[in-house]
Design a protein around this motif. Structure first.
Motif, PDB file in Angstrom:
ATOM      1  N   ALA A  56       0.837  -1.206   0.000  1.00 20.90           N
ATOM      2  CA  ALA A  56       0.000   0.000   0.000  1.00 20.90           C
ATOM      3  C   ALA A  56       0.871   1.255   0.000  1.00 20.90           C
ATOM      4  CB  ALA A  56      -0.917  -0.006   1.216  1.00 20.90           C
ATOM      5  N   GLU A  57       1.917   1.246   0.821  1.00 15.81           N
ATOM      6  CA  GLU A  57       2.817   2.397   0.894  1.00 15.81           C
ATOM      7  C   GLU A  57       3.577   2.561  -0.423  1.00 15.81           C
ATOM      8  OE1 GLU A  57       5.242   1.423   4.217  1.00 15.81           O
ATOM      9  OE2 GLU A  57       3.633   1.714   5.704  1.00 15.81           O
ATOM     10  N   THR A  58       3.950   1.447  -1.028  1.00 19.23           N
ATOM     11  CA  THR A  58       4.677   1.484  -2.299  1.00 19.23           C
ATOM     12  C   THR A  58       3.789   2.018  -3.421  1.00 19.23           C
ATOM     13  OG1 THR A  58       6.047  -0.397  -1.620  1.00 19.23           O
ATOM     14  CG2 THR A  58       5.954   0.101  -3.973  1.00 19.23           C
ATOM     15  N   VAL A  59       2.526   1.601  -3.424  1.00 20.29           N
ATOM     16  CA  VAL A  59       1.588   2.068  -4.450  1.00 20.29           C
ATOM     17  C   VAL A  59       1.402   3.573  -4.348  1.00 20.29           C
ATOM     18  CG1 VAL A  59      -0.825   2.036  -5.206  1.00 20.29           C
ATOM     19  CG2 VAL A  59       0.358  -0.110  -4.690  1.00 20.29           C
ATOM     20  N   ARG A  60       1.224   4.060  -3.133  1.00 17.12           N
ATOM     21  CA  ARG A  60       1.031   5.509  -2.965  1.00 17.12           C
ATOM     22  C   ARG A  60       2.281   6.272  -3.413  1.00 17.12           C
ATOM     23  NH1 ARG A  60      -1.672   8.875   2.022  1.00 17.12           N
ATOM     24  NH2 ARG A  60      -1.107  10.952   1.283  1.00 17.12           N
ATOM     25  N   SER A  61       3.437   5.792  -3.008  1.00 15.41           N
ATOM     26  CA  SER A  61       4.688   6.440  -3.409  1.00 15.41           C
ATOM     27  C   SER A  61       4.860   6.373  -4.925  1.00 15.41           C
ATOM     28  CB  SER A  61       5.865   5.752  -2.712  1.00 15.41           C
ATOM     29  OG  SER A  61       7.096   6.289  -3.151  1.00 15.41           O
ATOM     30  N   PHE A  62       4.518   5.234  -5.495  1.00 13.98           N
ATOM     31  CA  PHE A  62       4.614   5.023  -6.938  1.00 13.98           C
ATOM     32  C   PHE A  62       3.722   5.999  -7.693  1.00 13.98           C
ATOM     33  CE2 PHE A  62       3.091   2.099 -10.536  1.00 13.98           C
ATOM     34  CZ  PHE A  62       4.134   2.452 -11.376  1.00 13.98           C
ATOM     35  N   SER A  63       2.527   6.236  -7.181  1.00 12.78           N
ATOM     36  CA  SER A  63       1.581   7.122  -7.864  1.00 12.78           C
ATOM     37  C   SER A  63       1.997   8.585  -7.767  1.00 12.78           C
ATOM     38  CB  SER A  63       0.176   6.957  -7.275  1.00 12.78           C
ATOM     39  OG  SER A  63       0.109   7.505  -5.970  1.00 12.78           O
ATOM     40  N   GLU A  64       2.757   8.914  -6.736  1.00 10.45           N
ATOM     41  CA  GLU A  64       3.138  10.314  -6.499  1.00 10.45           C
ATOM     42  C   GLU A  64       4.522  10.656  -7.039  1.00 10.45           C
ATOM     43  OE1 GLU A  64       2.830  10.536  -2.285  1.00 10.45           O
ATOM     44  OE2 GLU A  64       0.650  10.824  -2.277  1.00 10.45           O
ATOM     45  N   ASN A  65       5.312   9.628  -7.331  1.00 11.70           N
ATOM     46  CA  ASN A  65       6.707   9.855  -7.718  1.00 11.70           C
ATOM     47  C   ASN A  65       6.880   9.791  -9.231  1.00 11.70           C
ATOM     48  OD1 ASN A  65       9.447  10.098  -7.869  1.00 11.70           O
ATOM     49  ND2 ASN A  65       9.898   8.068  -7.054  1.00 11.70           N
ATOM     50  N   THR A  66       7.180  10.905  -9.851  1.00 15.69           N
ATOM     51  CA  THR A  66       7.410  10.947 -11.297  1.00 15.69           C
ATOM     52  C   THR A  66       8.894  10.853 -11.615  1.00 15.69           C
ATOM     53  OG1 THR A  66       7.486  13.366 -11.256  1.00 15.69           O
ATOM     54  CG2 THR A  66       5.364  12.338 -11.713  1.00 15.69           C
ATOM     55  N   VAL A  67       9.728  10.849 -10.568  1.00 19.19           N
ATOM     56  CA  VAL A  67      11.177  10.795 -10.770  1.00 19.19           C
ATOM     57  C   VAL A  67      11.583   9.512 -11.478  1.00 19.19           C
ATOM     58  CG1 VAL A  67      13.417  10.746  -9.614  1.00 19.19           C
ATOM     59  CG2 VAL A  67      11.604  12.240  -8.761  1.00 19.19           C
ATOM     60  N   GLY A  68      10.893   8.417 -11.138  1.00 19.99           N
ATOM     61  CA  GLY A  68      11.274   7.134 -11.729  1.00 19.99           C
ATOM     62  C   GLY A  68      10.492   6.773 -12.969  1.00 19.99           C
ATOM     63  N   ALA A  69       9.900   7.755 -13.617  1.00 21.98           N
ATOM     64  CA  ALA A  69       9.036   7.488 -14.762  1.00 21.98           C
ATOM     65  C   ALA A  69       9.746   6.771 -15.909  1.00 21.98           C
ATOM     66  CB  ALA A  69       8.419   8.800 -15.268  1.00 21.98           C
ATOM     67  N   GLU A  70      11.068   6.967 -16.033  1.00 25.28           N
ATOM     68  CA  GLU A  70      11.807   6.315 -17.108  1.00 25.28           C
ATOM     69  C   GLU A  70      12.515   5.050 -16.634  1.00 25.28           C
ATOM     70  OE1 GLU A  70      11.487   7.406 -20.157  1.00 25.28           O
ATOM     71  OE2 GLU A  70      10.179   8.977 -19.365  1.00 25.28           O
ATOM     72  N   ASP A  71      12.278   4.661 -15.389  1.00 25.07           N
ATOM     73  CA  ASP A  71      12.937   3.501 -14.804  1.00 25.07           C
ATOM     74  C   ASP A  71      12.008   2.293 -14.910  1.00 25.07           C
ATOM     75  OD1 ASP A  71      14.032   1.562 -13.143  1.00 25.07           O
ATOM     76  OD2 ASP A  71      14.853   3.025 -11.746  1.00 25.07           O
ATOM     77  N   ASN A  72      12.297   1.414 -15.851  1.00 19.41           N
ATOM     78  CA  ASN A  72      11.397   0.287 -16.094  1.00 19.41           C
ATOM     79  C   ASN A  72      11.319  -0.680 -14.920  1.00 19.41           C
ATOM     80  OD1 ASN A  72      11.363   1.535 -18.562  1.00 19.41           O
ATOM     81  ND2 ASN A  72      11.705  -0.316 -19.744  1.00 19.41           N
TER      82      ASN A  72
END
Length: 224
Positions: free
Chosen positions: A54-70
């Motif tokens: 759950a914490e990872t999903v929220r961080s994932f949805s808010e973090n655009t820094v890793g957008a190019e990191d497959n």
């Protein structure tokens, strides 16, 4: 796909066969190198792991820094899938993650996690963009492989993958949907060692068939 115009010869499992949340691809050094040691798994049957998801999903949805990191994207997708399985529904998963996480966001990425390993490996390697993978995951069956391999063999763009996926879901046959973007399903450019190439041409000529026929027969025997 099928063997020419005859009966289907092989089955191609188009959904994930490994346990949900398990970092099968992300933890493989042959795919992700040293980053394999950083792979995090999510167990939908473990409350603490579900909370981490759950914490990872929220961080994932808010973090655009890793957008190019497959690899980062695949980790987020795994968290989405495990969270859904752990809480029982997309709606509950979005509520558990909190913030601005939406049901559609979780559904899209959970479907990416559900892609077969053969496709996910190319996502991890960077051959298929995660944004393209989201559209590949929208279709089912062999169409998933057809779209994925079109990205690899014909440089199909994310926009073209999206349009092809929409056409397929609207009832257009896969071959026709790809043809609209100049892709011939089954056409593959390859390179052979010179000696093998010369022998392929020689055999095809003597047997009055095309090199494609020789290769198809050889591959059929190999895969059988």
């Amino acid at each position: 796909m099928s063997d020419g115009d005859g009966p289907r010869r092989w089955t191609h499992p188009a959904d994930r066969e490994e346990p949900v949340g398990e970092p099968v691809v992300r933890a493989d050094p042959s795919v992700t190198g040293e980053r394999a040691r950083e792979a995090v798994g999510f167990d939908p049957d473990d409350p603490e792991s579900v909370q981490l998801a759950a914490e990872t999903v929220r961080s994932f949805s808010e973090n655009t820094v890793g957008a190019e990191d497959n690899v980062y994207m695949l980790r987020g997708a795994a968290a989405c899938a495990a969270l859904v399985r752990g809480v029982g529904s997309y709606k509950r998963a979005a509520e558990r993650a909190g913030g601005d996480v939406s049901v559609s966001f979780i559904r899209k990425w959970a479907r990416v996690h559900d892609l077969p390993q053969a496709v996910r490996r190319h996502v991890a390697r960077g051959d298929i963009a995660p944004t393209a993978a989201k559209h590949i995951a929208r279709v089912s069956g062999d169409a998933r492989f057809a779209l994925a391999w079109a990205v690899l063999d014909s440089d199909l763009t994310v926009r073209e993958v999206r349009r092809a996926a929409s056409a397929i879901n609207n009832g257009t046959p896969v071959e026709e949907a790809l043809a609209e973007h100049g892709v011939v399903l089954g056409e593959l450019a390859t390179r052979l060692p010179p000696d093998l190439y010369l022998e392929l041409r020689r055999r095809a000529s003597l047997e009055n068939v095309s090199p494609d026929d020789v290769l198809a027969d050889a591959l059929t025997a190999y895969f059988d």
